[in-house]
Scaffold this active site. Structure first.
Site, PDB file in Angstrom:
ATOM      1  N   GLU A 247       0.723  -1.550  -0.133  1.00  0.00           N
ATOM      2  CA  GLU A 247       0.032   0.387   0.042  1.00  0.00           C
ATOM      3  C   GLU A 247       0.938   1.590  -0.090  1.00  0.00           C
ATOM      4  OE1 GLU A 247      -3.217  -0.069   0.000  1.00  0.00           O
ATOM      5  OE2 GLU A 247      -3.618  -2.053   0.052  1.00  0.00           O
ATOM      6  N   CYS A 281      -2.561   8.920   3.149  1.00  0.00           N
ATOM      7  CA  CYS A 281      -2.310   8.848   1.970  1.00  0.00           C
ATOM      8  C   CYS A 281      -3.856   8.892   1.063  1.00  0.00           C
ATOM      9  CB  CYS A 281      -2.183   7.472   1.796  1.00  0.00           C
ATOM     10  SG  CYS A 281      -0.625   6.303   2.625  1.00  0.00           S
TER      11      CYS A 281
END
Length: 475
Positions: A247, A281
Protein backbone atom coordinates in the site's frame (compact mmCIF):
# COMPACT_ATOMS: atom_id res chain seq x y z
CA UNK A 1 10.13 5.19 29.67
CA UNK A 2 12.40 2.41 28.43
CA UNK A 3 10.67 -0.11 26.18
CA UNK A 4 11.52 -3.74 25.43
CA UNK A 5 11.19 -5.99 22.40
CA UNK A 6 8.39 -8.58 22.48
CA UNK A 7 9.72 -11.91 21.22
CA UNK A 8 8.22 -15.36 21.81
CA UNK A 9 5.93 -14.04 24.51
CA UNK A 10 8.78 -12.42 26.48
CA UNK A 11 9.76 -8.78 26.97
CA UNK A 12 13.45 -8.58 26.04
CA UNK A 13 16.00 -5.80 26.39
CA UNK A 14 18.26 -4.81 23.52
CA UNK A 15 21.92 -3.87 23.58
CA UNK A 16 21.21 -0.57 21.86
CA UNK A 17 18.50 2.05 22.35
CA UNK A 18 17.43 5.19 20.52
CA UNK A 19 15.77 8.22 22.08
CA UNK A 20 12.26 8.99 20.87
CA UNK A 21 11.21 12.65 20.78
CA UNK A 22 7.83 14.35 20.52
CA UNK A 23 7.48 15.98 17.07
CA UNK A 24 5.66 18.91 18.68
CA UNK A 25 7.55 19.67 21.89
CA UNK A 26 10.78 17.96 20.73
CA UNK A 27 11.11 16.57 24.26
CA UNK A 28 12.31 13.03 24.89
CA UNK A 29 9.35 10.71 25.51
CA UNK A 30 10.88 7.21 25.44
CA UNK A 31 13.88 4.99 24.81
CA UNK A 32 13.24 2.51 22.01
CA UNK A 33 15.21 -0.75 21.62
CA UNK A 34 17.12 -1.29 18.39
CA UNK A 35 16.85 -4.98 17.62
CA UNK A 36 19.98 -6.80 16.53
CA UNK A 37 19.90 -9.18 13.56
CA UNK A 38 20.01 -12.05 16.05
CA UNK A 39 16.92 -10.70 17.81
CA UNK A 40 15.06 -10.23 14.54
CA UNK A 41 15.91 -13.83 13.67
CA UNK A 42 14.63 -14.91 17.08
CA UNK A 43 11.33 -13.14 16.41
CA UNK A 44 11.03 -14.80 13.01
CA UNK A 45 11.88 -18.20 14.55
CA UNK A 46 9.24 -17.71 17.24
CA UNK A 47 6.61 -16.94 14.63
CA UNK A 48 7.76 -19.83 12.43
CA UNK A 49 7.85 -22.38 15.24
CA UNK A 50 4.35 -21.43 16.43
CA UNK A 51 2.61 -21.62 13.08
CA UNK A 52 0.86 -24.86 13.98
CA UNK A 53 -0.32 -23.47 17.31
CA UNK A 54 -2.01 -20.60 15.53
CA UNK A 55 -3.33 -22.66 12.63
CA UNK A 56 -5.04 -25.09 15.03
CA UNK A 57 -7.12 -22.37 16.68
CA UNK A 58 -10.77 -22.66 15.75
CA UNK A 59 -12.64 -19.79 14.13
CA UNK A 60 -14.45 -19.34 17.43
CA UNK A 61 -11.17 -19.12 19.39
CA UNK A 62 -9.60 -16.59 17.00
CA UNK A 63 -12.74 -14.46 17.05
CA UNK A 64 -12.85 -14.61 20.85
CA UNK A 65 -9.27 -13.32 21.14
CA UNK A 66 -10.05 -10.46 18.77
CA UNK A 67 -13.25 -9.64 20.66
CA UNK A 68 -11.27 -9.49 23.92
CA UNK A 69 -8.83 -7.11 22.20
CA UNK A 70 -11.78 -4.95 21.16
CA UNK A 71 -13.00 -4.80 24.77
CA UNK A 72 -9.53 -3.88 26.05
CA UNK A 73 -9.21 -1.09 23.48
CA UNK A 74 -12.60 0.28 24.50
CA UNK A 75 -11.49 0.30 28.14
CA UNK A 76 -8.24 2.07 27.22
CA UNK A 77 -9.59 4.37 24.49
CA UNK A 78 -8.31 7.66 25.90
CA UNK A 79 -4.93 6.22 26.89
CA UNK A 80 -4.46 4.79 23.40
CA UNK A 81 -5.35 8.14 21.81
CA UNK A 82 -2.92 9.99 24.06
CA UNK A 83 -0.13 7.63 22.98
CA UNK A 84 -0.88 8.34 19.31
CA UNK A 85 -0.99 12.10 19.90
CA UNK A 86 2.22 12.10 21.90
CA UNK A 87 4.35 10.09 19.48
CA UNK A 88 2.95 11.37 16.16
CA UNK A 89 1.53 14.83 16.98
CA UNK A 90 -1.83 13.78 15.58
CA UNK A 91 -4.34 16.10 17.32
CA UNK A 92 -6.22 14.34 20.10
CA UNK A 93 -9.63 14.63 18.40
CA UNK A 94 -8.27 12.75 15.39
CA UNK A 95 -6.33 10.31 17.59
CA UNK A 96 -9.56 9.40 19.34
CA UNK A 97 -11.11 8.90 15.92
CA UNK A 98 -8.26 6.58 14.98
CA UNK A 99 -8.76 4.50 18.13
CA UNK A 100 -12.47 4.21 17.35
CA UNK A 101 -11.64 3.02 13.84
CA UNK A 102 -9.09 0.59 15.26
CA UNK A 103 -11.75 -0.88 17.53
CA UNK A 104 -14.04 -1.25 14.53
CA UNK A 105 -11.25 -2.82 12.45
CA UNK A 106 -10.55 -5.53 15.04
CA UNK A 107 -14.31 -6.05 15.40
CA UNK A 108 -14.56 -6.66 11.66
CA UNK A 109 -11.57 -9.02 11.93
CA UNK A 110 -13.33 -11.01 14.65
CA UNK A 111 -16.43 -11.30 12.49
CA UNK A 112 -14.47 -12.26 9.36
CA UNK A 113 -12.62 -14.96 11.30
CA UNK A 114 -15.94 -16.83 11.32
CA UNK A 115 -16.53 -16.39 7.59
CA UNK A 116 -13.37 -17.85 6.03
CA UNK A 117 -14.48 -20.51 3.61
CA UNK A 118 -13.84 -22.01 0.20
CA UNK A 119 -16.34 -22.98 -2.46
CA UNK A 120 -17.72 -25.99 -4.29
CA UNK A 121 -16.35 -26.56 -7.80
CA UNK A 122 -18.80 -28.10 -10.32
CA UNK A 123 -16.29 -30.57 -11.77
CA UNK A 124 -18.97 -32.41 -13.73
CA UNK A 125 -19.25 -29.35 -15.97
CA UNK A 126 -16.15 -30.77 -17.67
CA UNK A 127 -16.30 -33.84 -19.90
CA UNK A 128 -13.82 -35.61 -17.63
CA UNK A 129 -15.40 -34.47 -14.34
CA UNK A 130 -18.15 -37.04 -13.74
CA UNK A 131 -18.33 -38.67 -10.30
CA UNK A 132 -15.90 -36.20 -8.79
CA UNK A 133 -16.52 -33.75 -5.97
CA UNK A 134 -14.35 -30.62 -5.85
CA UNK A 135 -14.02 -27.89 -3.26
CA UNK A 136 -11.51 -25.33 -2.05
CA UNK A 137 -10.19 -24.53 1.42
CA UNK A 138 -8.56 -21.38 2.74
CA UNK A 139 -5.49 -22.15 4.87
CA UNK A 140 -3.12 -19.83 6.77
CA UNK A 141 -0.21 -18.62 4.72
CA UNK A 142 2.25 -18.92 7.66
CA UNK A 143 4.47 -16.12 8.98
CA UNK A 144 3.33 -12.60 8.09
CA UNK A 145 5.87 -9.78 8.37
CA UNK A 146 4.05 -6.46 8.81
CA UNK A 147 5.93 -3.20 8.21
CA UNK A 148 3.79 -0.21 9.11
CA UNK A 149 3.93 3.61 8.75
CA UNK A 150 3.74 6.46 11.25
CA UNK A 151 0.57 8.23 10.14
CA UNK A 152 -1.98 5.74 11.55
CA UNK A 153 0.15 3.88 14.10
CA UNK A 154 -2.79 1.89 15.50
CA UNK A 155 -5.29 1.48 12.71
CA UNK A 156 -2.89 0.63 9.88
CA UNK A 157 -1.29 -1.91 12.23
CA UNK A 158 -4.78 -3.29 12.87
CA UNK A 159 -5.29 -3.71 9.13
CA UNK A 160 -2.38 -6.15 9.11
CA UNK A 161 -2.51 -7.77 12.55
CA UNK A 162 -6.30 -8.22 12.66
CA UNK A 163 -6.67 -10.22 9.44
CA UNK A 164 -3.45 -12.14 10.13
CA UNK A 165 -4.91 -13.40 13.42
CA UNK A 166 -8.30 -14.06 11.84
CA UNK A 167 -6.63 -16.14 9.12
CA UNK A 168 -4.59 -18.15 11.64
CA UNK A 169 -1.18 -16.73 10.81
CA UNK A 170 1.69 -15.77 13.08
CA UNK A 171 3.11 -12.25 12.94
CA UNK A 172 6.32 -10.27 13.22
CA UNK A 173 5.54 -6.56 13.40
CA UNK A 174 8.00 -3.77 12.65
CA UNK A 175 6.34 -0.40 13.32
CA UNK A 176 7.61 2.97 12.08
CA UNK A 177 10.58 4.28 14.05
CA UNK A 178 8.73 7.45 15.14
CA UNK A 179 5.56 5.67 16.30
CA UNK A 180 6.46 2.41 18.07
CA UNK A 181 4.63 3.19 21.33
CA UNK A 182 1.23 2.35 19.85
CA UNK A 183 2.61 -1.02 18.74
CA UNK A 184 4.04 -1.75 22.20
CA UNK A 185 0.67 -0.94 23.72
CA UNK A 186 -0.96 -3.35 21.26
CA UNK A 187 1.47 -6.09 22.28
CA UNK A 188 0.43 -5.63 25.92
CA UNK A 189 -3.23 -5.83 24.99
CA UNK A 190 -2.78 -8.93 22.79
CA UNK A 191 -0.95 -10.63 25.64
CA UNK A 192 -3.86 -9.80 27.96
CA UNK A 193 -6.37 -10.97 25.32
CA UNK A 194 -4.86 -14.46 25.39
CA UNK A 195 -3.10 -14.67 22.03
CA UNK A 196 -0.84 -17.76 22.19
CA UNK A 197 2.77 -17.17 23.15
CA UNK A 198 5.12 -16.58 20.22
CA UNK A 199 2.41 -15.99 17.64
CA UNK A 200 2.81 -12.20 17.77
CA UNK A 201 6.29 -10.66 17.90
CA UNK A 202 7.34 -7.02 17.91
CA UNK A 203 10.77 -5.74 16.87
CA UNK A 204 11.87 -2.13 16.46
CA UNK A 205 14.87 -0.63 14.74
CA UNK A 206 16.06 0.60 11.39
CA UNK A 207 14.33 -0.43 8.20
CA UNK A 208 17.66 -1.38 6.74
CA UNK A 209 18.46 -3.86 9.50
CA UNK A 210 15.09 -5.08 10.76
CA UNK A 211 13.06 -4.63 7.59
CA UNK A 212 15.59 -6.25 5.28
CA UNK A 213 15.93 -9.24 7.60
CA UNK A 214 12.17 -9.77 7.53
CA UNK A 215 11.87 -9.30 3.78
CA UNK A 216 14.67 -11.73 2.87
CA UNK A 217 13.94 -14.49 5.43
CA UNK A 218 12.89 -17.82 3.92
CA UNK A 219 10.73 -18.44 6.99
CA UNK A 220 8.49 -15.46 6.21
CA UNK A 221 5.64 -16.34 3.84
CA UNK A 222 4.23 -12.86 3.26
CA UNK A 223 5.34 -9.26 3.65
CA UNK A 224 2.66 -6.60 4.02
CA UNK A 225 3.96 -3.03 3.80
CA UNK A 226 2.47 0.45 3.88
CA UNK A 227 4.79 3.31 2.97
CA UNK A 228 6.55 5.00 0.10
CA UNK A 229 6.73 3.59 -3.45
CA UNK A 230 10.53 3.67 -3.37
CA UNK A 231 10.73 1.44 -0.29
CA UNK A 232 7.86 -0.74 -1.49
CA UNK A 233 9.50 -1.43 -4.84
CA UNK A 234 12.73 -2.28 -3.01
CA UNK A 235 10.86 -4.76 -0.81
CA UNK A 236 9.28 -6.45 -3.79
CA UNK A 237 12.66 -6.77 -5.50
CA UNK A 238 14.24 -8.41 -2.43
CA UNK A 239 11.37 -10.65 -1.37
CA UNK A 240 11.82 -13.50 -3.82
CA UNK A 241 8.74 -15.69 -4.30
CA UNK A 242 6.99 -14.78 -1.04
CA UNK A 243 3.74 -12.85 -1.32
CA UNK A 244 4.17 -9.07 -1.08
CA UNK A 245 1.22 -6.73 -0.45
CA UNK A 246 2.05 -3.06 -0.96
CA UNK A 247 0.00 0.00 0.00
CA UNK A 248 1.95 2.98 -1.31
CA UNK A 249 1.62 6.69 -2.06
CA UNK A 250 -0.90 9.00 -3.65
CA UNK A 251 -1.71 12.60 -4.55
CA UNK A 252 -5.46 12.30 -4.36
CA UNK A 253 -7.53 14.53 -6.61
CA UNK A 254 -11.09 15.87 -6.46
CA UNK A 255 -13.26 17.21 -9.30
CA UNK A 256 -16.04 19.69 -8.54
CA UNK A 257 -18.57 20.05 -11.34
CA UNK A 258 -20.59 23.16 -12.17
CA UNK A 259 -23.78 23.92 -10.18
CA UNK A 260 -22.64 22.01 -7.06
CA UNK A 261 -23.57 23.68 -3.73
CA UNK A 262 -20.11 24.64 -2.52
CA UNK A 263 -21.25 25.72 0.96
CA UNK A 264 -21.94 22.06 1.74
CA UNK A 265 -18.64 20.70 0.48
CA UNK A 266 -16.04 23.28 1.55
CA UNK A 267 -15.86 22.15 5.22
CA UNK A 268 -15.55 18.54 4.08
CA UNK A 269 -12.75 19.49 1.66
CA UNK A 270 -10.86 21.42 4.34
CA UNK A 271 -11.05 18.40 6.66
CA UNK A 272 -9.91 16.09 3.85
CA UNK A 273 -6.93 18.30 3.07
CA UNK A 274 -5.65 19.05 6.56
CA UNK A 275 -6.57 16.17 8.90
CA UNK A 276 -3.43 14.81 10.55
CA UNK A 277 -1.50 17.66 8.93
CA UNK A 278 -2.19 16.16 5.50
CA UNK A 279 -0.21 13.03 6.43
CA UNK A 280 -2.81 10.65 5.03
CA UNK A 281 -2.33 8.49 1.93
CA UNK A 282 -5.68 9.71 0.58
CA UNK A 283 -5.35 13.27 1.86
CA UNK A 284 -7.05 15.71 -0.52
CA UNK A 285 -4.08 17.22 -2.36
CA UNK A 286 -5.44 18.42 -5.72
CA UNK A 287 -8.78 20.17 -6.32
CA UNK A 288 -10.03 20.79 -9.86
CA UNK A 289 -13.15 22.97 -9.84
CA UNK A 290 -15.34 24.26 -12.64
CA UNK A 291 -14.35 27.78 -13.64
CA UNK A 292 -17.83 29.13 -12.81
CA UNK A 293 -17.38 28.17 -9.14
CA UNK A 294 -13.64 28.77 -8.83
CA UNK A 295 -13.57 32.24 -7.22
CA UNK A 296 -16.38 31.63 -4.74
CA UNK A 297 -15.02 28.22 -3.73
CA UNK A 298 -11.46 29.47 -3.31
CA UNK A 299 -12.54 32.39 -1.13
CA UNK A 300 -14.65 30.17 1.12
CA UNK A 301 -11.97 27.47 1.29
CA UNK A 302 -9.40 30.08 2.42
CA UNK A 303 -11.84 31.40 5.03
CA UNK A 304 -12.54 27.94 6.48
CA UNK A 305 -8.85 27.00 6.44
CA UNK A 306 -7.92 30.02 8.50
CA UNK A 307 -10.43 29.02 11.19
CA UNK A 308 -8.46 25.88 12.01
CA UNK A 309 -6.93 25.77 15.50
CA UNK A 310 -3.17 25.19 15.58
CA UNK A 311 -1.30 23.94 18.62
CA UNK A 312 -0.54 21.15 21.07
CA UNK A 313 -1.76 17.76 19.79
CA UNK A 314 -2.84 16.81 23.32
CA UNK A 315 -5.23 19.78 23.43
CA UNK A 316 -8.72 18.57 22.49
CA UNK A 317 -9.39 21.81 20.54
CA UNK A 318 -6.38 21.49 18.21
CA UNK A 319 -7.04 20.83 14.53
CA UNK A 320 -3.47 21.00 13.15
CA UNK A 321 -0.14 20.37 14.87
CA UNK A 322 3.45 19.58 13.89
CA UNK A 323 4.55 17.36 11.06
CA UNK A 324 6.22 14.09 11.99
CA UNK A 325 9.74 15.60 11.84
CA UNK A 326 11.69 18.79 11.16
CA UNK A 327 13.06 17.13 8.03
CA UNK A 328 9.55 16.64 6.64
CA UNK A 329 8.61 20.16 7.62
CA UNK A 330 11.61 21.62 5.78
CA UNK A 331 10.91 19.44 2.73
CA UNK A 332 7.28 20.56 2.55
CA UNK A 333 8.27 24.22 2.96
CA UNK A 334 10.78 23.87 0.12
CA UNK A 335 8.03 22.49 -2.14
CA UNK A 336 5.82 25.48 -1.29
CA UNK A 337 8.65 27.89 -2.05
CA UNK A 338 9.28 26.15 -5.38
CA UNK A 339 5.63 26.56 -6.33
CA UNK A 340 5.68 30.27 -5.45
CA UNK A 341 8.87 30.79 -7.42
CA UNK A 342 7.27 29.12 -10.44
CA UNK A 343 4.30 31.48 -10.39
CA UNK A 344 1.73 29.73 -8.20
CA UNK A 345 -0.15 31.88 -5.70
CA UNK A 346 -0.02 31.04 -1.99
CA UNK A 347 -3.37 32.36 -0.74
CA UNK A 348 -3.11 30.97 2.80
CA UNK A 349 -0.35 29.58 4.99
CA UNK A 350 3.01 28.79 3.48
CA UNK A 351 4.93 29.67 6.63
CA UNK A 352 6.12 27.87 9.77
CA UNK A 353 5.08 29.19 13.18
CA UNK A 354 5.83 27.56 16.56
CA UNK A 355 7.08 24.37 14.88
CA UNK A 356 3.86 24.07 12.84
CA UNK A 357 3.56 24.43 9.07
CA UNK A 358 0.41 26.45 8.60
CA UNK A 359 -2.29 24.85 6.42
CA UNK A 360 -1.33 25.99 2.94
CA UNK A 361 -3.62 26.70 -0.01
CA UNK A 362 -2.00 27.12 -3.43
CA UNK A 363 -3.77 28.39 -6.54
CA UNK A 364 -2.53 27.95 -10.09
CA UNK A 365 0.18 25.35 -9.48
CA UNK A 366 1.38 23.79 -12.73
CA UNK A 367 1.16 19.98 -13.07
CA UNK A 368 4.94 19.51 -13.09
CA UNK A 369 5.48 21.13 -9.68
CA UNK A 370 6.20 18.85 -6.72
CA UNK A 371 3.08 20.05 -4.87
CA UNK A 372 1.04 18.73 -7.80
CA UNK A 373 2.78 15.64 -9.14
CA UNK A 374 4.35 14.14 -6.00
CA UNK A 375 2.84 13.13 -2.66
CA UNK A 376 3.05 16.17 -0.36
CA UNK A 377 2.18 14.36 2.91
CA UNK A 378 1.83 17.76 4.53
CA UNK A 379 -0.93 20.37 5.07
CA UNK A 380 -0.83 21.56 1.46
CA UNK A 381 -3.63 21.61 -1.11
CA UNK A 382 -3.71 22.99 -4.65
CA UNK A 383 -6.79 24.47 -6.35
CA UNK A 384 -7.08 24.87 -10.12
CA UNK A 385 -9.99 25.84 -12.37
CA UNK A 386 -11.21 23.59 -15.17
CA UNK A 387 -13.56 24.15 -18.10
CA UNK A 388 -15.29 20.78 -17.71
CA UNK A 389 -15.16 17.45 -15.89
CA UNK A 390 -13.29 15.76 -18.74
CA UNK A 391 -10.40 18.17 -18.23
CA UNK A 392 -10.39 17.36 -14.51
CA UNK A 393 -10.29 13.62 -15.22
CA UNK A 394 -7.29 14.12 -17.50
CA UNK A 395 -5.48 16.08 -14.78
CA UNK A 396 -6.13 13.42 -12.13
CA UNK A 397 -5.04 10.61 -14.46
CA UNK A 398 -1.84 12.48 -15.34
CA UNK A 399 -0.10 10.98 -12.31
CA UNK A 400 2.10 8.05 -11.42
CA UNK A 401 -0.30 7.41 -8.53
CA UNK A 402 -3.82 6.01 -8.49
CA UNK A 403 -5.20 5.36 -5.01
CA UNK A 404 -8.52 7.20 -4.69
CA UNK A 405 -10.25 10.14 -6.38
CA UNK A 406 -13.49 12.00 -5.80
CA UNK A 407 -16.07 13.90 -7.81
CA UNK A 408 -18.97 16.16 -6.83
CA UNK A 409 -21.61 16.42 -9.53
CA UNK A 410 -25.39 16.62 -9.92
CA UNK A 411 -25.34 14.65 -13.19
CA UNK A 412 -25.58 10.85 -13.00
CA UNK A 413 -24.09 10.39 -16.46
CA UNK A 414 -21.09 12.53 -15.52
CA UNK A 415 -20.62 10.50 -12.35
CA UNK A 416 -20.82 7.19 -14.22
CA UNK A 417 -18.36 8.36 -16.86
CA UNK A 418 -15.91 9.54 -14.19
CA UNK A 419 -16.17 6.24 -12.30
CA UNK A 420 -15.13 4.42 -15.48
CA UNK A 421 -12.43 6.81 -16.68
CA UNK A 422 -10.58 7.66 -13.46
CA UNK A 423 -7.45 5.51 -13.18
CA UNK A 424 -7.61 4.81 -9.45
CA UNK A 425 -8.42 1.99 -7.06
CA UNK A 426 -11.44 3.79 -5.60
CA UNK A 427 -13.80 6.49 -6.91
CA UNK A 428 -15.83 8.47 -4.36
CA UNK A 429 -18.92 10.00 -5.98
CA UNK A 430 -20.20 13.11 -4.20
CA UNK A 431 -17.49 12.76 -1.59
CA UNK A 432 -13.84 13.60 -1.04
CA UNK A 433 -11.15 11.04 -1.93
CA UNK A 434 -10.19 10.90 1.75
CA UNK A 435 -13.28 8.84 2.58
CA UNK A 436 -12.58 5.39 3.98
CA UNK A 437 -14.33 2.88 6.17
CA UNK A 438 -12.34 -0.08 7.29
CA UNK A 439 -14.18 -3.02 5.74
CA UNK A 440 -14.14 -1.67 2.18
CA UNK A 441 -11.55 -2.86 -0.36
CA UNK A 442 -8.89 -0.15 -0.15
CA UNK A 443 -5.89 0.04 -2.44
CA UNK A 444 -4.58 1.53 -5.64
CA UNK A 445 -3.14 1.11 -9.09
CA UNK A 446 0.10 2.30 -10.72
CA UNK A 447 2.60 3.32 -8.00
CA UNK A 448 -0.10 3.37 -5.33
CA UNK A 449 0.18 -0.36 -4.68
CA UNK A 450 -0.62 -3.91 -5.71
CA UNK A 451 -3.12 -5.18 -3.13
CA UNK A 452 -6.36 -4.38 -1.30
CA UNK A 453 -6.82 -3.89 2.41
CA UNK A 454 -10.15 -4.21 4.21
CA UNK A 455 -10.57 -7.25 6.42
CA UNK A 456 -12.25 -9.70 4.04
CA UNK A 457 -9.88 -8.77 1.22
CA UNK A 458 -6.73 -8.88 3.33
CA UNK A 459 -7.68 -12.31 4.66
CA UNK A 460 -7.85 -13.52 1.06
CA UNK A 461 -4.30 -12.19 0.59
CA UNK A 462 -3.16 -13.85 3.83
CA UNK A 463 -4.46 -17.33 3.05
CA UNK A 464 -3.55 -19.99 0.51
CA UNK A 465 -6.24 -21.65 -1.56
CA UNK A 466 -6.14 -25.45 -1.51
CA UNK A 467 -8.13 -27.55 -3.96
CA UNK A 468 -9.55 -30.92 -2.86
CA UNK A 469 -10.95 -33.34 -5.44
CA UNK A 470 -12.74 -36.57 -4.41
CA UNK A 471 -13.14 -39.33 -6.93
CA UNK A 472 -16.40 -41.00 -5.88
CA UNK A 473 -15.83 -44.25 -7.72
CA UNK A 474 -15.49 -47.27 -5.46
CA UNK A 475 -12.02 -48.88 -5.16
Amino acid sequence: MKKKLFINGEWIESEQYADLFSPYTEEKIAEIPLASEKQVDAAIDAAYNNREVMAKLTAYEKAEILEKLVDLLKENRVKAAQIIAMESSKPLKFSLGEVDRTIETYKFAAEEAKRIHGEMIPLDAAKNGADRLGYTLREPIGVVAAITPFNFPMNLVAHKVGPAIAAGNTIVLKPASQTPLSAYFLAELLEAAGLPKGTFNLVTGSGRKVGDRLVTSDKVSMVTFTGSPEVGIGIRNKAGLKKVALELGSNAGLIIDDKVHIDKIVPKCVTGAFSNQGQVCISLQRIYIHENLFEAFTAKFKEETEKLVLGDPLDENTDVSSLISRKEQDRAKAWIDEAAKEGAQIISGGVIENNILLPTVIVGAEPHLKVSCQEVFAPIVTINSIKNVEEGIDYINDSKYGLQAGIFTKDIHTAMNASKRLEVGGVMINDIPTYRVDQMPYGGVKESGNAREGLKYTIEEMTEMKLVVWNQEQY
